[in-house]
Design a protein around this motif. Structure first.
Motif, short mmCIF file in Angstrom:
data_model
loop_
_atom_site.label_atom_id
_atom_site.label_comp_id
_atom_site.label_asym_id
_atom_site.label_seq_id
_atom_site.Cartn_x
_atom_site.Cartn_y
_atom_site.Cartn_z
N TYR A 105 0.83 -1.21 0.00
CA TYR A 105 0.00 0.00 0.00
C TYR A 105 0.87 1.26 0.00
N THR A 106 1.89 1.26 0.83
CA THR A 106 2.78 2.43 0.93
C THR A 106 3.57 2.61 -0.36
N GLY A 208 9.71 4.10 6.66
CA GLY A 208 11.14 4.11 6.92
C GLY A 208 11.91 3.22 5.95
N LEU A 209 11.36 2.03 5.65
CA LEU A 209 12.01 1.14 4.69
C LEU A 209 12.10 1.76 3.31
N ILE A 210 11.00 2.36 2.88
CA ILE A 210 11.01 2.99 1.56
C ILE A 210 11.98 4.16 1.52
N GLY A 211 12.06 4.88 2.63
CA GLY A 211 12.97 6.01 2.72
C GLY A 211 14.42 5.63 2.55
N LEU A 212 14.77 4.38 2.85
CA LEU A 212 16.15 3.94 2.70
C LEU A 212 16.56 3.82 1.24
#
Length: 214
Positions: A105-106, A208-212
């Protein structure tokens, strides 16, 4: 509730229940018990797992139960430990399902906002989010330490064996307590708060994971 909302809820409920019960059966099978496989419960087929009263409660209140997967602890090397691991499997599977769906979803929200805004994309997004919410609620509810829920098999495992198995066998008062908690809705507020807290944590973890990587 319109037909589309009902369809989204049904999909979410069916996925949450099926993954939960299949996880119980898989872990029991890994521990040497073939009962779930023999009974056809190592499946995502919702008809193999649905308890219709539990399904209705899950659709209406976000908390409910499925038809328990049959297990035979006599196949386990350590019966109590095997029951604990098998019991943990369902809620953990629900939390993993919720996290994966929230991550998808994110990702869609970050990288395909036009798709999410479209008719079909909005439907997919609704299924993802609703499944995550219901799956988290289903996992939390099943961790309540009252027989016949999974939490009882985990929490009361600290009792001596004789008292543990007597507790797991259930009694009129535990059944009555379980029914009263459901009927009165006394658990609704704390369970909703826990569900929303866990949902927030998972969403933050996904962001946070996507931001990495961006």
């Amino acid at each position: 509730m319109d037909l589309l909302s009902i369809l989204v809820t049904v999909i979410a409920v069916v996925l949450s229940m099926s993954v939960h019960e299949m996880a119980h059966g898989l872990v029991s099978a890994w521990l040497g018990d073939p009962t779930a496989k023999i009974r056809g419960r190592l499946s995502l087929n919702p008809l193999a797992h649905i308890d219709w009263t539990g399904l209705l409660c899950l659709m209406l209140f976000g908390f409910g139960w499925a038809k328990p997967v049959p297990i035979d602890p006599s196949y386990y090397k350590d019966q109590k430990t095997g029951i604990i691991w098998t019991s943990f499997a369902g809620p953990v599977a629900n939390f993993l399902l919720a996290f994966v769906f929230l991550l998808i979803y994110t990702l869609l929200s970050f990288f395909a906002p036009a798709f999410v805004s479209s008719g079909f994309g909005a439907f997919i997004a609704a299924v993802l989010m609703n499944t995550a919410v219901i799956s988290i609620g289903f996992g939390i509810f099943n961790l309540i330490p009252i027989p016949p829920l999974d939490g009882a098999k985990i929490f009361w495992s600290f009792l001596p064996d004789r008292e543990y198995y007597r507790m797991m066998a259930g009694s009129q008062w535990t059944t009555l307590l379980f029914i009263l908690l459901i009927a009165t809705g006394v658990l609704s507020r704390p369970l909703v708060m826990m569900r929303q807290t866990m949902l927030g944590w998972m969403l933050q973890a996904c962001i946070g994971l996507i931001g990495l990587f961006i």
